[in-house]
Design a protein around this motif. Structure first.
Motif, short mmCIF file in Angstrom:
data_model
loop_
_atom_site.label_atom_id
_atom_site.label_comp_id
_atom_site.label_asym_id
_atom_site.label_seq_id
_atom_site.Cartn_x
_atom_site.Cartn_y
_atom_site.Cartn_z
N ALA A 197 0.83 -1.20 0.00
CA ALA A 197 0.00 0.00 0.00
C ALA A 197 0.86 1.25 0.00
O ALA A 197 0.52 2.26 -0.64
CB ALA A 197 -0.92 -0.01 1.22
N THR A 198 1.99 1.20 0.70
CA THR A 198 2.91 2.34 0.72
C THR A 198 3.43 2.64 -0.68
O THR A 198 3.50 3.80 -1.10
CB THR A 198 4.09 2.05 1.67
OG1 THR A 198 3.60 1.96 3.01
CG2 THR A 198 5.14 3.15 1.60
N ALA A 199 3.78 1.59 -1.42
CA ALA A 199 4.27 1.78 -2.78
C ALA A 199 3.21 2.45 -3.65
O ALA A 199 3.52 3.34 -4.47
CB ALA A 199 4.69 0.44 -3.38
N VAL A 200 1.96 2.04 -3.48
CA VAL A 200 0.87 2.64 -4.26
C VAL A 200 0.70 4.11 -3.90
O VAL A 200 0.53 4.97 -4.77
CB VAL A 200 -0.44 1.87 -4.03
CG1 VAL A 200 -1.62 2.62 -4.67
CG2 VAL A 200 -0.34 0.46 -4.58
N VAL A 201 0.76 4.42 -2.61
CA VAL A 201 0.59 5.80 -2.16
C VAL A 201 1.65 6.70 -2.77
O VAL A 201 1.35 7.79 -3.28
CB VAL A 201 0.64 5.88 -0.62
CG1 VAL A 201 0.90 7.31 -0.15
CG2 VAL A 201 -0.68 5.37 -0.04
#
Length: 268
Positions: A197-201
């Motif tokens: 999710a961090t990568a997507v953000v």
């Protein structure tokens, strides 16, 4: 007493600073010699200066207590500075209210989750345009954010509380863009998110920049944030001690040793 970070990095600060933007790249946001604190307590920011140029992501990193989130509170009007100046697109807005700063072009996405879980994604996003009276303008902005963040459009009718943490963050980003801000202020957008999710953000942060919105980002995950930023600023004791192109900071072995938790990545 001089901090370890200051003593190690200060000698390079002048040489490593990014060049001041020229006339063609006048900063959208400039904080100059800002001093700020809470109540009667000692100052948190002690003469801090930061600029955000058009089309850039500027990342503030530093140890806990360095003043990173306080910078965003001053920039968004949540905290009035005791000294110094805040300028948005050439206009002095020092000491103005959050509503006035929003109207001037600064949109603030706070730390943690700020969606209303029992409201739909649509209702959450449209809250960002509650001051816009022109229905066609609201529709145009809605089209813009749902194209920029496809998941928002796909889950438009779903309850925001049913979304994952990373998906909720995209809803917050979309809502912040409904006012067509000049600069979005992001406070710890990866907090509480898993690595995927961090990568997507951070991919969405880059998409906001590429779509024409500058970003001032505060992030505890320093290495990940600098990998996504154009300019990095290392804060300690309420001041910026070194600033420059984010890739240069990532490659600085002293910075990696003192703050990023190890040796810099080797460039292939």
């Amino acid at each position: 007493m001089e901090s370890e970070l200051e003593s190690e990095l200060a000698p390079q600060a002048t040489a490593g600073q990014a060049a001041e933007p020229g006339p063609a790249a006048e900063p959208l946001l400039r904080l100059t010699d800002v001093q700020a604190g809470y109540g009667r307590a000692a100052l948190v920011l002690r003469g801090l200066s930061v600029t955000v140029a058009p089309g850039s992501v500027v990342c503030l990193v530093g140890p806990n207590g360095a003043g990173k989130s306080t910078v965003l509170k001053v920039a968004s009007g949540l905290l009035k500075p005791r000294a110094g100046q805040v300028v948005v697109d050439g206009v002095d807005v020092t000491g103005r209210s959050p509503q006035q700063l929003l109207a001037a072009g600064l949109s603030h996405v706070p730390q943690g989750h700020s969606v209303f879980p029992e409201m739909t994604v649509a209702e959450n996003v449209l809250l960002g345009a509650y001051t816009v009276r022109d229905r066609s303008e609201v529709e145009a902005r809605t089209d813009f954010v749902t194209e920029l963040f496809p998941l928002v459009g796909e889950r438009w009718s779903a309850l925001a509380g049913a979304l994952s943490g990373g998906q909720q963050k995209q809803v917050e980003f979309a809502r912040s863009l409904m006012v067509r801000p000049k600069v979005v202020l992001l406070d710890e957008p990866s907090m509480g998110l898993d690595p995927k999710a961090t990568a997507v953000v951070f991919e969405q942060v880059r998409r906001m920049r590429d779509a024409g919105t500058a970003v001032l980002l505060v992030e505890q995950n320093a290495r990940r944030a600098l990998e996504s930023a154009d300019v990095g600023c290392v804060l300690d004791l309420g001041r910026v001690h070194i600033t420059g192109p984010a890739p240069d900071l990532l490659a600085d072995p002293r910075l990696a040793q003192l703050y990023l938790g190890g040796r810099p990545k080797e460039v292939s």
